[in-house]
Design a protein around this motif. Structure first.
Motif, PDB file in Angstrom:
ATOM      1  N   MET A   1       0.636  -1.441  -0.271  1.00  0.00           N
ATOM      2  CA  MET A   1      -0.394   0.368  -0.328  1.00  0.00           C
ATOM      3  C   MET A   1       1.517   0.881  -0.349  1.00  0.00           C
ATOM      4  O   MET A   1       2.275   1.215   1.022  1.00  0.00           O
ATOM      5  CB  MET A   1      -0.770  -0.018   1.399  1.00  0.00           C
ATOM      6  N   ARG A   6      -2.014   4.529   3.315  1.00  0.00           N
ATOM      7  CA  ARG A   6      -2.349   4.693   4.388  1.00  0.00           C
ATOM      8  C   ARG A   6      -2.057   5.682   5.911  1.00  0.00           C
ATOM      9  O   ARG A   6      -2.625   5.627   6.552  1.00  0.00           O
ATOM     10  CB  ARG A   6      -0.239   3.781   4.428  1.00  0.00           C
ATOM     11  N   LEU A   9      -5.478   6.341   5.648  1.00  0.00           N
ATOM     12  CA  LEU A   9      -5.970   5.083   6.071  1.00  0.00           C
ATOM     13  C   LEU A   9      -6.322   5.461   7.942  1.00  0.00           C
ATOM     14  O   LEU A   9      -7.376   5.184   8.693  1.00  0.00           O
ATOM     15  CB  LEU A   9      -6.285   3.920   5.732  1.00  0.00           C
ATOM     16  N   LYS A  14      -8.739   3.866  10.050  1.00  0.00           N
ATOM     17  CA  LYS A  14      -9.461   2.188   9.241  1.00  0.00           C
ATOM     18  C   LYS A  14      -9.076   1.887   8.891  1.00  0.00           C
ATOM     19  O   LYS A  14      -7.843   2.221   8.034  1.00  0.00           O
ATOM     20  CB  LYS A  14     -10.741   2.797   7.677  1.00  0.00           C
ATOM     21  N   ASN A  15      -8.547   0.493   8.434  1.00  0.00           N
ATOM     22  CA  ASN A  15      -8.108  -0.382   8.464  1.00  0.00           C
ATOM     23  C   ASN A  15      -8.014  -1.138   6.545  1.00  0.00           C
ATOM     24  O   ASN A  15      -6.543  -1.194   5.966  1.00  0.00           O
ATOM     25  CB  ASN A  15      -8.066  -2.154   8.880  1.00  0.00           C
ATOM     26  N   ASP A  16      -9.173  -0.735   6.383  1.00  0.00           N
ATOM     27  CA  ASP A  16      -9.104  -1.217   5.064  1.00  0.00           C
ATOM     28  C   ASP A  16      -9.925   0.328   4.240  1.00  0.00           C
ATOM     29  O   ASP A  16     -10.860   1.108   5.139  1.00  0.00           O
ATOM     30  CB  ASP A  16      -9.933  -2.090   4.156  1.00  0.00           C
ATOM     31  N   PHE A  17     -10.502   0.568   3.108  1.00  0.00           N
ATOM     32  CA  PHE A  17     -11.342   1.106   2.527  1.00  0.00           C
ATOM     33  C   PHE A  17     -12.384   0.797   0.623  1.00  0.00           C
ATOM     34  O   PHE A  17     -10.788   0.137   0.516  1.00  0.00           O
ATOM     35  CB  PHE A  17     -10.638   2.290   1.926  1.00  0.00           C
TER      36      PHE A  17
ATOM     37  N   ARG B 189     -12.308  -8.500  -2.829  1.00  0.00           N
ATOM     38  CA  ARG B 189     -12.319  -7.235  -3.255  1.00  0.00           C
ATOM     39  C   ARG B 189     -11.330  -6.879  -4.237  1.00  0.00           C
ATOM     40  O   ARG B 189      -9.958  -7.558  -3.901  1.00  0.00           O
ATOM     41  CB  ARG B 189     -12.847  -6.144  -2.754  1.00  0.00           C
ATOM     42  N   GLU B 196       1.352  -7.125  -5.631  1.00  0.00           N
ATOM     43  CA  GLU B 196       2.524  -6.090  -5.163  1.00  0.00           C
ATOM     44  C   GLU B 196       3.867  -7.148  -4.075  1.00  0.00           C
ATOM     45  O   GLU B 196       4.208  -6.458  -3.906  1.00  0.00           O
ATOM     46  CB  GLU B 196       1.797  -4.932  -4.897  1.00  0.00           C
ATOM     47  N   TYR B 207       3.108  -8.170   3.959  1.00  0.00           N
ATOM     48  CA  TYR B 207       3.371  -6.720   3.054  1.00  0.00           C
ATOM     49  C   TYR B 207       2.299  -5.636   3.192  1.00  0.00           C
ATOM     50  O   TYR B 207       2.579  -4.574   3.335  1.00  0.00           O
ATOM     51  CB  TYR B 207       2.960  -7.354   1.254  1.00  0.00           C
ATOM     52  N   SER B 210      -3.606  -4.574   6.204  1.00  0.00           N
ATOM     53  CA  SER B 210      -4.648  -3.831   6.223  1.00  0.00           C
ATOM     54  C   SER B 210      -5.544  -3.578   4.637  1.00  0.00           C
ATOM     55  O   SER B 210      -6.469  -3.536   4.504  1.00  0.00           O
ATOM     56  CB  SER B 210      -4.603  -3.084   5.972  1.00  0.00           C
TER      57      SER B 210
END
Lengths: 118, 250
Positions: A1, A6, A9, A14-17, B189, B196, B207, B210
């Motif tokens: 990411m 990062r 977030l 939040k941890n993800d989006f 998703r 990556e 890696y 999250s």
């Protein structure tokens, strides 16, 4: 990411989006012909037969499945959307594909989406 | 010692990625997991952060040759699709029984659909990985016509690499959900951190802890835990009430 993602977030806690699901109005959009063609393919009936087989199987241990589901088989879905003969004769619902109300199905999918059920 | 089978309708669906993360989730849940790949062109090691030159040992290789990653035993048996004694061999090795003491996740390439049909009746779960894409949808009638009603009934589905920002993907996903109903285990998703991580030769969990795809895949693997208690009778997802969904987009 990427570090900027990062950091964003982190600031949002939040941890993800993910994008919110758009409230597509299927009925207002052009239909995808491939979906209509698939709905008219009698070979999809195999899913209905499988649903009946699953229904006849002993109930497994309760578990949380990730996805939401409206709890209806494809056959009930079609019988509910159907107009005229297609609704009255479930066994003929795909054989009589001309009566298949594809737009109604897509409208239903849109409604489920707007209700947050799919 | 149950067996979980992952397979797909066409190549590139992400079956291997899904199999790897199901194995990781089951391992985290306490299972002793073996991953078996039968692909002649195998990418499984990459999902465990291993070098691309890595060749996995045979299922029948001695324990000292094992490749273990986070406690998961990675094995290969490229001859399995042509071997009519494969299922008896699994039984002889102690698989096809109940419990979490030993679990095998078998990743079957889409081209080996005949092999998948042979193994599914003996599996505790059959997971079909599909993409919400028109070319995948187009194959559904043919695949359903070729499969036995029992195998269809025994199969749960996962939508992989779902891009919810794209209208056609959303429509295709909604179509799949309505089609397979309660047997949709969930969706993973689309997430660039997946390739990556491979490029970085790292596990995705290291890696990009999250990663959205990581969270989705882990949830699917965790949902499969009850399958470990149904040897010889395939467990299938049966959906849940809308309120219990945990993977809705934020």
């Amino acid at each position: 990411m990427r570090i900027d993602a990062r950091n964003l977030l982190d600031r949002l806690g939040k941890n993800d989006f993910a994008y919110k699901e758009f409230e597509d109005r299927f009925s207002e959009l052009e239909l995808w012909p491939i979906l209509e063609a698939l709905l008219r393919d009698p070979r999809l009936q195999a899913i209905d037969q499988a649903e009946a087989t699953v229904a006849a199987m002993p109930e497994p241990a309760p578990t949380e499945v990730v996805e939401t589901y409206s709890g209806e088989s494809l056959s009930s879905l079609f019988s509910r959307y159907g107009r005229g003969p297609a609704a009255d004769a479930p066994g003929d619902r795909r054989g009589g594909s001309q009566q298949q109300d594809v737009r109604a199905m897509l409208r239903h999918l849109s409604d489920l989406g707007s209700q947050g059920k799919i | 010692m149950p067996v979980i089978v992952t397979h797909g309708l066409k190549g590139g669906a992400g079956t291997t990625f899904t199999a790897a993360h199901i194995a990781m989730a089951l391992s985290e849940a306490g299972a002793d997991v073996t991953v078996l790949t039968v692909a002649k062109r195998d990418t499984m090691p990459l999902h465990f952060g291993l070098q691309p030159a890595m060749t996995l040992p045979s299922l029948f290789a001695p324990a000292e040759d094992a490749v273990l990653v986070a406690g998961i035993d990675l094995r290969s048996l490229t001859t399995a699709p042509e071997d009519n004694d494969f299922v008896p061999a699994l039984r002889d090795l102690g698989f096809l029984e109940t419990g979490q003491d030993k679990v095998m996740v078998i990743d079957i390439p889409s081209a080996e659909f005949a092999f998948a049909r042979r193994v599914i009746p003996h599996a505790s779960a059959s997971v079909c990985v599909i993409n919400a894409a028109p070319d995948t949808l187009a194959l559904m009638p043919q695949v359903l016509a070729e499969a036995s009603p029992e195998n269809i009934a025994a199969t749960s589905f996962v939508i992989n690499a779902l891009d919810e920002t794209r209208r056609l993907s959303r429509h295709s996903s909604a179509f799949i959900r309505e089609l397979v109903g309660a047997r949709l285990l969930g969706r993973i998703r689309l997430d660039e951190s997946v390739p990556e991580a491979i490029a970085m030769l790292q596990q995705l969990s290291k890696y990009a802890p999250s990663s959205a795809a990581l969270a989705d895949a882990k949830a699917i693997g965790t949902a499969l835990v009850p399958a470990l208690e149904t040897p010889g009778r395939p467990w299938v997802a049966r959906g849940s009430s809308p309120a219990s969904s945990s993977s809705r987009a934020a």
